[in-house]
Design a protein around this motif. Structure first.
Motif: not given
Length: 69
Positions: A37-42, A44-48
């Motif tokens: 989940d950590r890598c997925r969130t990282l 997503l954060s870059r996209w946002l």
């Protein structure tokens, strides 16, 4: 079907296993294509935050000309 038949059934994954695009560890089904989940969130954060961007043509006339070919 008996319980023995069900437990011995082999299920093959739909996708080929790939390394996590963030850290390179093996991906897991719950967070595919990421390992956690950590890598997925990282990602997503870059996209946002706008770190990832789709390139656009500087001159719109050039882009229109390319569509005509």
């Amino acid at each position: 079907m008996t319980d023995k038949t069900i437990s011995s059934a082999k299920v093959e994954p739909l996708r080929k296993a790939r390394p996590c695009p963030e850290c390179g560890k093996p991906s897991v089904r719950e967070n595919y294509p990421f390992c956690s989940d950590r890598c997925r969130t990282l990602d997503l954060s870059r996209w946002l935050n706008g770190s990832y961007a789709i390139p656009v043509a500087d001159d719109e006339r050039k882009a229109d000309d390319e569509d005509n070919y």
